[in-house]
Design an enzyme around this catalytic site. Structure first.
Site, PDB file in Angstrom:
ATOM      1  N   TRP A 216     -68.587   9.736 -11.465  1.00 42.63           N
ATOM      2  CA  TRP A 216     -67.395   8.877 -11.334  1.00 42.63           C
ATOM      3  C   TRP A 216     -67.332   8.115 -12.651  1.00 42.63           C
ATOM      4  CZ3 TRP A 216     -65.964   3.652 -11.055  1.00 42.63           C
ATOM      5  CH2 TRP A 216     -64.736   3.391 -10.430  1.00 42.63           C
TER       6      TRP A 216
ATOM      7  N   GLU B 228     -56.107  -5.185   7.229  1.00 38.53           N
ATOM      8  CA  GLU B 228     -56.911  -3.967   7.257  1.00 38.53           C
ATOM      9  C   GLU B 228     -56.014  -2.722   7.350  1.00 38.53           C
ATOM     10  OE1 GLU B 228     -59.578  -2.997   6.437  1.00 38.53           O
ATOM     11  OE2 GLU B 228     -59.949  -1.135   7.489  1.00 38.53           O
TER      12      GLU B 228
ATOM     13  N   LYS C 258     -55.695   0.348   4.590  1.00 38.16           N
ATOM     14  CA  LYS C 258     -55.837   1.767   4.964  1.00 38.16           C
ATOM     15  C   LYS C 258     -54.642   2.560   4.453  1.00 38.16           C
ATOM     16  CE  LYS C 258     -59.117   1.829   5.734  1.00 38.16           C
ATOM     17  NZ  LYS C 258     -60.166   0.904   5.969  1.00 38.16           N
TER      18      LYS C 258
ATOM     19  N   ARG D  53     -68.618  10.495  -1.706  1.00 35.36           N
ATOM     20  CA  ARG D  53     -68.862   9.238  -2.414  1.00 35.36           C
ATOM     21  C   ARG D  53     -67.775   8.955  -3.451  1.00 35.36           C
ATOM     22  NH1 ARG D  53     -74.454   7.511  -2.421  1.00 35.36           N
ATOM     23  NH2 ARG D  53     -74.227   6.751  -4.543  1.00 35.36           N
TER      24      ARG D  53
ATOM     25  N   LYS E 289     -66.699   6.037  -2.286  1.00 39.41           N
ATOM     26  CA  LYS E 289     -67.189   5.519  -1.008  1.00 39.41           C
ATOM     27  C   LYS E 289     -68.232   4.432  -1.228  1.00 39.41           C
ATOM     28  CE  LYS E 289     -67.633   5.569   3.498  1.00 39.41           C
ATOM     29  NZ  LYS E 289     -66.527   4.933   4.254  1.00 39.41           N
TER      30      LYS E 289
ATOM     31  N   GLU F 168     -54.534   2.857   0.508  1.00 33.83           N
ATOM     32  CA  GLU F 168     -55.567   3.654  -0.157  1.00 33.83           C
ATOM     33  C   GLU F 168     -55.424   5.144   0.093  1.00 33.83           C
ATOM     34  OE1 GLU F 168     -59.754   3.008   0.949  1.00 33.83           O
ATOM     35  OE2 GLU F 168     -59.078   2.193   2.844  1.00 33.83           O
TER      36      GLU F 168
ATOM     37  N   ASN G  95     -77.105   7.625 -12.510  1.00 35.24           N
ATOM     38  CA  ASN G  95     -76.163   6.743 -11.805  1.00 35.24           C
ATOM     39  C   ASN G  95     -76.385   5.345 -12.350  1.00 35.24           C
ATOM     40  OD1 ASN G  95     -75.535   8.888 -10.233  1.00 35.24           O
ATOM     41  ND2 ASN G  95     -76.194   7.996  -8.295  1.00 35.24           N
TER      42      ASN G  95
ATOM     43  N   HIS H  94     -40.689 -17.834   2.227  1.00 34.96           N
ATOM     44  CA  HIS H  94     -40.943 -18.679   1.059  1.00 34.96           C
ATOM     45  C   HIS H  94     -40.897 -17.857  -0.231  1.00 34.96           C
ATOM     46  CE1 HIS H  94     -41.717 -22.049   3.687  1.00 34.96           C
ATOM     47  NE2 HIS H  94     -42.448 -21.235   4.431  1.00 34.96           N
TER      48      HIS H  94
ATOM     49  N   CYS I  74     -71.129   7.874  -8.426  1.00 39.06           N
ATOM     50  CA  CYS I  74     -71.912   9.054  -8.807  1.00 39.06           C
ATOM     51  C   CYS I  74     -72.921   9.445  -7.731  1.00 39.06           C
ATOM     52  CB  CYS I  74     -72.671   8.781 -10.093  1.00 39.06           C
ATOM     53  SG  CYS I  74     -71.625   8.257 -11.438  1.00 39.06           S
TER      54      CYS I  74
HETATM   55  C1  F6R Z   1     -61.724   0.733   2.438  1.00 36.70           C
HETATM   56  C2  F6R Z   1     -63.155   0.639   2.219  1.00 36.70           C
HETATM   57  C3  F6R Z   1     -63.641  -0.346   1.237  1.00 36.70           C
HETATM   58  C4  F6R Z   1     -65.037  -0.853   1.610  1.00 36.70           C
HETATM   59  C5  F6R Z   1     -65.598  -1.722   0.476  1.00 36.70           C
HETATM   60  C6  F6R Z   1     -66.954  -2.292   0.839  1.00 36.70           C
HETATM   61  O1  F6R Z   1     -61.414   1.672   3.422  1.00 36.70           O
HETATM   62  O2  F6R Z   1     -63.919   1.360   2.793  1.00 36.70           O
HETATM   63  O3  F6R Z   1     -62.750  -1.402   1.064  1.00 36.70           O
HETATM   64  O4  F6R Z   1     -64.955  -1.584   2.788  1.00 36.70           O
HETATM   65  O5  F6R Z   1     -65.709  -0.951  -0.683  1.00 36.70           O
HETATM   66  O6  F6R Z   1     -67.866  -1.272   1.071  1.00 36.70           O
HETATM   67  P1  F6R Z   1     -69.193  -1.532   1.880  1.00 36.70           P
HETATM   68  O7  F6R Z   1     -68.794  -1.871   3.274  1.00 36.70           O
HETATM   69  O8  F6R Z   1     -69.947  -0.255   1.785  1.00 36.70           O
HETATM   70  O9  F6R Z   1     -69.880  -2.684   1.227  1.00 36.70           O
END
Ligand code: F6R
Length: 609
Positions: free
Chosen positions: A76, A481, A485, A27, A604, A488, A100, A504, A2
């Site tokens: 959210w 990683e 990416k 966000r 975010k 998501e 929030n 396995h 939010c």
């Molecule tokens: C994926 C992504 C998330 C963040 C996770 C932690 O692209 O951005 O996996 O890495 O939510 O967020 P922070 O780094 O803000 O603690």
């Protein structure tokens, strides 16, 4: 998650709020709303599900041009589905509320104060609005305190009392919220996020917990439980307003991928003196580099993947035992904490609640803690013993790219510093390590300049349902990683797999319809990684190989899709490799016509557990 924006001042309130909500869109949210208090003392609410753009269209049909103050919210969903009714603001009598966080005891409160007939949504927030209205007899500060004392959970509230036209109110518990007076000293702003304020204020502060905040045009007053005024430190905004725009790119993610050479420079240069690591800018005492026998890294998602890279290098270079803990699991796993362990938390936002709770837990149990954080003044930064700020600047795309790369370089600097101070690296080796870091921007530029070739690799991925990424050691951590990416933002089920583990069980899933990306950059592992790639190729998989010319391939022509990354020392190969994987995810998402920057269901800033 939010987002909150509040404004009181001389500008067109509706315009400021709607623009602020657009800035907060990154966000993650599913509905949006505004309240505008007009000169007659009517608090007019507009809200709807979907994009802020829908709200803008709705507001245009009934503009409020004489509003004196107002608040906006992006929701959210937590309690109650995504509906117009559940969207914020919520109103009850003279009270309009945005929130929030999560109120855990809202049902008990609704029962105790017989609020059921006044609450029409499914939200915890509306119960609080009704409670505020129940207690309100003309004294807003007293009312807010009374109600706050009854709440269990987390909250950042923005509150309007419609009979008070020249003030906005706020209070928070755990959930962060900031405020600032406008540069011209004639207006005041409230926000969940500094990005929405950077255009208007020169400095801002994080509202302290449990303090009633009163915003007036040009003035903000904070009152503690005894009605004493509270004074707080202000933080300056050092991000250019321009840094928040797309700078001509179609997507923030693309812009942020392209910014990586620069943010590496911004993060490494202040911490390199005479060719050696120098963390004096972070005010971290020197004994931290030599004192501990073990390291625990706590983080979530992408930040946790950066931690896995550090674990690999700390073990091999420093011979230190390192555990990487998923922050949401950490406090429930009865971790062994003692004063020989340094706890390193990693977070872009500095607000991820799981990471924050893990830091709190570790510190409460006596651990020393250093956090690697991007957002200045964020809660994790404030609550940590030592902080190293990554200088990635504002990261707007939900999928983290440039913040991750700065987390990596920060960890590499720490490793170099530890190795040097522990006598593992002699001066020359430490200088060589730092110069390899400083060479990265140029090498990453090469991958970025050749992005059309990376794009071409994605042909067979666009229509895939499942995809595997295989490799070993540091390659495997890069693929974890890359795979996150891809899943998501492209919604393709993608799994990063330690390639030696495939046979396995999981190799049963490999078919001609399963594209496989193999990353082979580690000289000591290359022959084994290559054998594993041959195994999946033999099962019909279409293999995309990312490697370097420094790795000898017996018969390169057998690999239809091969991409050569710049050849760097093995421990630095992760940097160009991850950039190539970020580009792959980006192009697949874009080709699929998806919303690259705002993938479904994601936020975010993750401020709920
Ligand atoms: C994926 C992504 C998330 C963040 C996770 C932690 O692209 O951005 O996996 O890495 O939510 O967020 P922070 O780094 O803000 O603690």
């Amino acid at each position: 998650m939010c987002g909150i924006i509040g404004y009181i001042g001389h500008r067109n309130v509706e315009e400021v709020l709607l623009k602020g909500l657009q800035t907060l869109e990154y966000r993650g949210y599913d509905s949006a709303g505004v309240v505008l208090l007009d000169s007659n003392g009517t608090a007019q609410v507009q809200k709807c599900v979907g994009k802020v753009q829908n709200l803008i269209v709705q507001c245009k049909k009934a503009p409020v041009n004489d509003a004196l103050c107002g608040m906006g919210h992006t929701r959210w969903a937590t309690h109650g589905g995504v509906t117009n009714l559940n969207a914020h603001p919520h109103q009850s009598g003279k009270v309009t509320l945005i929130h929030n966080g999560i109120i855990e005891n809202y049902q008990e409160l609704a029962n105790e104060y017989h609020l059921a007939d006044q609450v029409i949504s499914e939200t915890d927030t509306e119960v609080v609005a009704a409670l505020l209205n129940r207690f309100y007899e003309g004294d807003p500060v007293k009312t807010i305190r009374t109600v706050a004392s009854k709440l269990k959970g987390t909250y950042a509230f923005g509150i309007i009392f419609s009979d008070i036209k020249d003030k906005l109110f706020a209070i928070r518990h755990v959930s962060p919220i900031i405020a600032g007076v406008g540069k011209d000293k004639k207006e005041a702003f409230l926000s969940s996020d500094v990005t929405a304020l950077s255009e208007y204020v020169a400095d801002y502060f994080v509202i302290p917990e449990d303090v009633v905040t009163i915003l007036e045009a040009g003035k903000i007053t904070l009152l503690d439980a005894c009605d004493q005024e509270v004074f707080v430190n202000h933080l300056t905004i050092d991000w250019e307003t321009g840094a928040i725009g797309k700078n001509g790119y179609e997507f923030y993610m693309e812009k942020e991928i392209m910014e990586q050479p620069q943010v590496i420079v911004n993060t490494v240069m202040p911490r390199c003196k005479d060719g050696l690591p120098d963390l004096s800018v972070d005010h971290i005492p020197d004994d931290i580099w030599t004192k501990y026998e073990k390291i625990t890294i706590i983080a979530c998602g992408t930040a946790m993947h950066a931690g896995l890279v550090a674990k690999n290098l700390m073990q091999s270079l420093l011979r230190l035992p390192v555990t990487v803990e998923i922050a949401s699991e950490y406090i429930y796993s009865d971790p062994v904490i003692d004063d020989t362990t340094l706890v390193i938390a990693i977070s872009q936002s500095g607000e991820t609640i799981d990471t924050l709770e893990a830091v709190r837990y570790a510190r409460k149990h006596g651990a020393d803690n250093l956090s690697i954080v991007n957002v200045k003044g964020s809660t994790i930064a404030r609550e940590s013993q030592f902080v190293l700020y990554t200088n990635a600047g504002p990261e707007i795309a939900v999928a983290s790219t440039k913040a991750y790369i700065t987390q990596l370089v920060s960890l590499y600097i720490l490793i170099c510093q530890m190795a040097y101070m522990r006598g593992i690296f002699l001066k020359e080796k430490a200088m060589q390590f730092m110069s390899s870091l400083l060479a990265l921007p140029g090498q990453i530029e090469q991958v970025l300049a050749d992005r059309a070739s990376v794009h071409a690799l994605t042909k067979d991925m666009i229509g895939a349902k499942d995809l595997f990424m295989i490799g070993r050691g540091l390659d495997y951590t890069a693929l974890l990683e890359g795979s996150l990416k891809l899943k998501e933002i492209s919604y393709i089920h993608s799994e990063a797999y330690a390639s030696g583990e495939l046979k396995h069980g999981t190799i049963a899933l490999i078919t001609p319809e399963t594209p496989v990306i193999t990353l082979i950059t580690q000289k000591k592992l290359a022959s084994k990684e290559l054998s594993n790639a041959i195994e999946v190729k033999a099962r019909g998989a279409k293999v995309v190989m990312l490697t370097t010319k420094a790795i000898p391939l017996e018969d390169p022509s057998q690999w239809e899709h091969i991409y050569y990354l710049p050849a760097l020392p093995s421990e630095f190969m992760i940097f160009p490799a991850v950039v190539a994987l970020q580009l792959i995810a980006f192009y697949v998402s874009k080709e699929k016509g998806l919303d690259v920057d705002k993938p479904r269901n994601l936020a975010k800033v993750v401020t709920v557990e």
